[in-house]
Design an enzyme around this catalytic site. Structure first.
Site, PDB file in Angstrom:
ATOM      1  N   ASP A 279      58.478  38.809  -7.501  1.00  0.00           N
ATOM      2  CA  ASP A 279      59.448  39.389  -6.380  1.00  0.00           C
ATOM      3  C   ASP A 279      60.412  38.547  -5.899  1.00  0.00           C
ATOM      4  O   ASP A 279      60.152  37.304  -5.705  1.00  0.00           O
ATOM      5  CB  ASP A 279      58.480  39.984  -5.285  1.00  0.00           C
ATOM      6  CG  ASP A 279      59.133  41.021  -4.633  1.00  0.00           C
ATOM      7  OD1 ASP A 279      60.320  41.334  -4.791  1.00  0.00           O
ATOM      8  OD2 ASP A 279      58.654  41.393  -3.664  1.00  0.00           O
TER       9      ASP A 279
ATOM     10  N   HIS B  34      68.275  37.880 -11.193  1.00  0.00           N
ATOM     11  CA  HIS B  34      67.312  38.317 -12.348  1.00  0.00           C
ATOM     12  C   HIS B  34      67.471  37.275 -13.556  1.00  0.00           C
ATOM     13  O   HIS B  34      66.424  37.134 -14.188  1.00  0.00           O
ATOM     14  CB  HIS B  34      67.816  39.783 -12.639  1.00  0.00           C
ATOM     15  CG  HIS B  34      67.450  40.798 -11.569  1.00  0.00           C
ATOM     16  ND1 HIS B  34      66.363  40.766 -11.098  1.00  0.00           N
ATOM     17  CD2 HIS B  34      68.238  41.723 -11.169  1.00  0.00           C
ATOM     18  CE1 HIS B  34      66.182  41.885 -10.030  1.00  0.00           C
ATOM     19  NE2 HIS B  34      67.404  42.222 -10.132  1.00  0.00           N
TER      20      HIS B  34
ATOM     21  N   LEU C 234      48.294  32.658 -26.088  1.00  0.00           N
ATOM     22  CA  LEU C 234      48.334  33.609 -24.924  1.00  0.00           C
ATOM     23  C   LEU C 234      48.741  35.103 -25.316  1.00  0.00           C
ATOM     24  O   LEU C 234      49.785  35.250 -26.334  1.00  0.00           O
ATOM     25  CB  LEU C 234      49.502  32.979 -24.199  1.00  0.00           C
ATOM     26  CG  LEU C 234      49.660  33.700 -22.808  1.00  0.00           C
ATOM     27  CD1 LEU C 234      48.770  33.309 -21.887  1.00  0.00           C
ATOM     28  CD2 LEU C 234      51.134  33.359 -22.436  1.00  0.00           C
TER      29      LEU C 234
HETATM   30  C1  FPP Z   1      61.910  41.799  -8.234  1.00  0.00           C
HETATM   31  O1  FPP Z   1      62.819  41.222  -7.510  1.00  0.00           O
HETATM   32  C2  FPP Z   1      61.739  41.754  -9.711  1.00  0.00           C
HETATM   33  C3  FPP Z   1      62.219  42.573 -10.612  1.00  0.00           C
HETATM   34  C4  FPP Z   1      62.669  43.936 -10.173  1.00  0.00           C
HETATM   35  C5  FPP Z   1      61.727  42.506 -11.897  1.00  0.00           C
HETATM   36  C6  FPP Z   1      61.425  41.189 -12.395  1.00  0.00           C
HETATM   37  C7  FPP Z   1      62.417  40.958 -13.350  1.00  0.00           C
HETATM   38  C8  FPP Z   1      62.661  39.775 -13.830  1.00  0.00           C
HETATM   39  C9  FPP Z   1      62.029  38.565 -13.414  1.00  0.00           C
HETATM   40  C10 FPP Z   1      63.847  39.501 -14.777  1.00  0.00           C
HETATM   41  C11 FPP Z   1      63.875  39.967 -16.174  1.00  0.00           C
HETATM   42  C12 FPP Z   1      62.489  40.049 -16.913  1.00  0.00           C
HETATM   43  C13 FPP Z   1      62.210  39.973 -17.925  1.00  0.00           C
HETATM   44  C14 FPP Z   1      60.643  40.079 -18.480  1.00  0.00           C
HETATM   45  C15 FPP Z   1      63.111  39.318 -19.220  1.00  0.00           C
HETATM   46  P1  FPP Z   1      63.597  42.027  -6.405  1.00  0.00           P
HETATM   47  O2  FPP Z   1      64.956  42.491  -7.061  1.00  0.00           O
HETATM   48  O3  FPP Z   1      62.827  42.971  -5.794  1.00  0.00           O
HETATM   49  O4  FPP Z   1      63.972  40.876  -5.314  1.00  0.00           O
HETATM   50  P2  FPP Z   1      64.203  41.361  -3.689  1.00  0.00           P
HETATM   51  O5  FPP Z   1      63.022  42.140  -3.287  1.00  0.00           O
HETATM   52  O6  FPP Z   1      64.292  39.840  -3.027  1.00  0.00           O
HETATM   53  O7  FPP Z   1      65.363  42.231  -3.737  1.00  0.00           O
END
Ligand code: FPP
Length: 227
Positions: free
Chosen positions: A16, A33, A126
């Site tokens: 997150d 991201h 893993l």
């Molecule tokens: C949360 O940050 C993250 C996500 C919605 C998904 C996680 C995605 C990645 C780490 C990138 C791609 C993943 C892979 C497996 C290639 P948020 O957008 O909710 O952050 P915020 O709460 O600060 O807005």
């Protein structure tokens, strides 16, 4: 990296803070991201080096479809690029599996996923479990419906456990980054006795040291499983 004994066999992570990381740098959310996807690779390696056997990453929740079409497309693009890398690195002993509802994920992404899943199926290091279009409540409902189709009229705990998306051991440690302290529909069944670790570090800043700090914290916990 120093080996901690014993490392948690199964670590699950709610990644997150990508959006906040980007906003703090006055960058578009997609950049958060993109950096987050790089961290996925680094943390997978760190987990493997630490002796973790299963790593479950919450990559896309059933609720994430509520985001803008542009952000969803960016996340799917990053997933697709990451899968290309996993395909190229299929000999690094990481086995890929997926948890979540397959329908709704695009055909192209599903084809790439299946390709990497098959190419890495025999890897014994893993196991990387990507939670994609995943919801904990939906997983329990899907397991119950599967049992109904099998003709079950009475359901035991073990029936549910065995019919979840993957029959993995429950996570020993669940990490959530970015200071939020909730499970957000992640592994609701499996989290019954998991140790929880919350860190203010935003996911794009979560590095090997931050991962090691979480493992060290876990090593100090006393697990009683209700005893
Ligand atoms: C949360 O940050 C993250 C996500 C919605 C998904 C996680 C995605 C990645 C780490 C990138 C791609 C993943 C892979 C497996 C290639 P948020 O957008 O909710 O952050 P915020 O709460 O600060 O807005």
């Amino acid at each position: 990296m120093q080996k901690l004994s014993p490392p948690p066999a199964h670590v699950a992570i709610i990644m997150d803070g990508n959006g906040r990381w980007a906003a703090a740098k006055k960058l578009p959310r997609e950049e958060g991201h993109r950096k987050g996807a790089q961290v996925v690779e680094a943390v997978t390696k760190a987990a493997q080096n630490a002796g973790v056997k299963y790593l479950t990453l919450y990559a896309f929740s059933t609720e994430n479809w509520r985001r803008s079409p542009a952000e969803i497309a960016a996340l799917m693009r990053l997933l697709s690029q990451t899968l290309d890398k996993y395909r190229a690195q299929k000999d690094n002993n990481v086995r890929l599996i997926v948890s979540g509802r397959r329908r709704k994920l695009g055909k192209a992404v599903l084809a790439k996923l299946d390709n990497v899943i098959n190419a890495t199926a025999k890897n014994k290091g893993l196991t990387l479990n990507l939670a994609l279009n995943y919801g904990g409540r939906q997983e329990i409902v899907d397991a119950a419906n599967k049992l109904l189709t099998l003709g079950k009229t009475k359901i035991a705990e073990a029936d549910i456990s065995k019919n979840l998306y993957n029959n993995l051991p429950a996570p020993d440690l669940i990490i959530r980054t970015s200071g939020e302290q909730r499970l957000s529909n992640f592994l609701l069944w499996q989290a019954a006795y998991s140790e929880l670790y919350f860190t203010p570090v935003l996911w794009p800043d979560f590095d090997e040291d931050a991962f090691t700090a979480a493992l060290k914290d876990y090593a100090r916990r006393q697990r009683r499983f209700g005893k």
